[in-house]
Design an enzyme around this catalytic site. Structure first.
Site, PDB file in Angstrom:
ATOM      1  N   GLY A 127     -54.651 -59.507  91.140  1.00  0.00           N
ATOM      2  CA  GLY A 127     -53.877 -60.543  91.809  1.00  0.00           C
ATOM      3  C   GLY A 127     -54.703 -61.765  92.144  1.00  0.00           C
ATOM      4  N   SER A 212     -57.678 -56.961  86.191  1.00  0.00           N
ATOM      5  CA  SER A 212     -57.737 -58.371  86.596  1.00  0.00           C
ATOM      6  C   SER A 212     -58.751 -58.535  87.727  1.00  0.00           C
ATOM      7  CB  SER A 212     -56.334 -58.855  86.980  1.00  0.00           C
ATOM      8  OG  SER A 212     -56.277 -60.255  87.020  1.00  0.00           O
TER       9      SER A 212
END
Length: 517
Positions: A127, A212
């Site tokens: 995120g 991520s």
């Protein structure tokens, strides 16, 4: 039964109304640091949700969780750590509550843990360091059950709450600053070491994995001196350790970014700045462009404070930090398509030839001419496709290749992959191909409580990937009966619903020559 709005943030926003799982009766009581907890049977395993592993005051290092009396029902997720909503979603639609009292861990325990010391997998969510929570990754039940592993998913602080870096913070904490989210992750790993045996897990057999910003967090934990020995294997999904805007910069950069942010909050005076920031409500601190995920440029990342983080992940890997940590490192073939959707489509913009050139010159000012020559618009169906290719290659594919090279230079065994499956098809107008985070639904059986309805070849691929990841957690190698041969020899495994096989030529596929250091 209940209906919930799912915001399954794995770098993407996946929203839908579906029925959430229903828990059965409470399960045996387990005593952990802080007190006793009971969970619930869900999806054929035992879940312990929202177990406090730490507490933290604003801009301070985490401390042991406050003790509780009696048996705590660990059947619901804790609030998420403070964050803005992605993609312009109205606050009224959020199913999640922001709270600074968010440092909890969710545990997914198969029945076999009652009689065995099972391997443990700790997942760090993505995120861009401004979004994400463990309740969005509910649930890895199938991976835990079929792979015979315990899976732990901790929360960690984000944005300014996790990565504020100021000289006065360094002065009050012995130099540590800009690393509170990183310290949360580290504290969670120590909690796992000290408590997971009570759930049937082996504290000396831990695999750290993430996607991520979660994968970049894996990189920072590999390089963090205080994390040595807290995990034995690692998986880095679409979050390379080098050549990324999320790579930890030096403390001075952190000071510059945080001081600019503090001034924007009306807290510019260094004499009162810290007290001013600590006095502001959560919503005010989130009312900043820096907390929005709408650009490939980042404000909030961990910083090298010379205490928690003393070197870059690149340097650490080259100097052998992972020499005894087997690694899986990979990226998706079309990562950038998600970012075009988030940065352009979600804001009402459709990329044009002019905006493509402008974005390239803004994001890559030092090599814009070479990038525009390497990605001529004539080669692509639309400017959006060209921009997606640029994002894919620069931010992920070539950075993953460079990460693999750095790790191997330091003596690490690395199994590299390229994920090419297209969960929404190859002609979807918004998210086609193997976009960023598209491998996540093949590993988790629910996201935000929403079932992943794979059938046919997609279901087979999901079984394969779960088996590869959990086999790696058990053995340090992602190979086993019925799995495709995967070797750590300079080639990469191409993973797709049509079949998975070893390939060569990764750098050529992604024009990595233009993205060198």
């Amino acid at each position: 039964m209940r209906t919930r709005l799912c915001l399954a943030l794995v770098g993407a926003v996946i929203c839908s109304f579906l029925v959430a799982p229903v828990a059965s009766a409470r399960t045996p009581v387990v005593s952990v640091a802080g007190g006793a907890v009971s969970g619930a049977r869900v999806d054929g395993i035992t879940q312990y949700l929202g177990v406090p592993f730490a507490q933290a005051a604003r801009f301070s290092a985490p401390r042991p969780a406050a003790p509780w009396s009696g048996v705590r029902r660990a059947t619901t997720h804790s609030p998420q750590c403070p964050q803005s909503l992605p993609g312009g979603v109205p606050p009224a639609l959020s199913p999640f509550t922001n709270s600074e009292n968010c440092l909890s861990v969710d545990l997914y325990v198969p029945d076999s843990a009652a009689t065995q010391q099972l391997p443990v997998m700790v997942y760090l969510y993505g995120g861009a360091y401004v979004l994400g929570s463990n309740q969005q990754y509910d649930s890895p039940a199938e991976m835990a059950r079929t792979g015979n592993v315990i899976i732990a998913v901790p929360n960690y602080r984000l944005g300014p709450f996790g990565f504020m870096a100021l000289p006065e913070l360094a002065a009050e904490s012995g130099g540590a600053t800009g690393t509170y989210g990183t310290q949360d992750q580290q504290f969670a790993l120590r909690w796992v070491r000290d408590n997971i045996g009570r759930f049937g897990g082996n504290p000396d057999d831990v695999t750290l994995f993430g996607e991520s910003a979660g994968a970049m967090s894996v990189c920072t934990q590999i390089s963090a001196p205080g994390s040595r020995g807290l995990f034995q294997k690692a998986i880095i999904e679409s979050g390379p350790c080098v050549r990324s805007p999320l790579v930890p910069p030096r403390r001075e950069i952190g000071y510059q970014r945080s001081e600019k942010y503090a001034a924007s909050m009306g807290c510019a005076d260094p004499r009162t700045r810290l007290a001013c920031l600590r006095s502001l409500p959560i919503d005010k601190l989130l009312d900043s462009p820096t907390t929005k995920f709408d650009s490939p440029l980042a404000t909030w990342t961990p910083f090298i404070d010379d205490v928690v983080l003393t070197t870059t992940p690149d340097e650490a890997l080259r100097n052998g930090a992972a020499a005894d940590i087997p690694l899986i490192i990979g990226s998706n073939a079309d990562e950038g398509r998600l970012f075009v959707a988030l940065f352009d489509y979600a804001n009402g913009r459709i990329p044009t030839a002019e905006s493509f050139r402008s974005t390239v010159r803004t994001v890559y000012p030092d090599r814009a001419d070479a990038v525009l020559a390497t990605y001529p618009l004539s080669r692509y169906r639309t400017p959006a496709d060209a921009l997606a290719a640029v994002y894919t290659d620069s931010l992920f594919a070539c950075a993953a290749s460079a990460t693999t090279a750095a790790a191997r230079a330091g003596g690490a065994a690395v199994w590299q992959y390229r994920f090419t499956a297209a969960p929404l098809g190859r002609s979807n107008p918004l998210l086609s191909g193997a976009f960023h985070a598209s491998e996540i639904p093949f590993l988790f059986s629910r996201l935000g409580g929403v079932p992943i309805p794979w059938t046919g070849a997609s279901a087979a691929l999901a079984r394969q990937m779960k088996a590869q990841w959990t086999t790696f957690a058990r053995t340090g190698r992602p190979n086993g009966p019925g799995l495709p041969s995967w070797t750590p020899d300079g080639r990469f495994l191409s993973i797709d619903t049509s079949g998975s096989s070893m390939r060569t030529g990764f750098d050529a596929l992604h024009h990595c020559g233009v993205w060198g250091a």
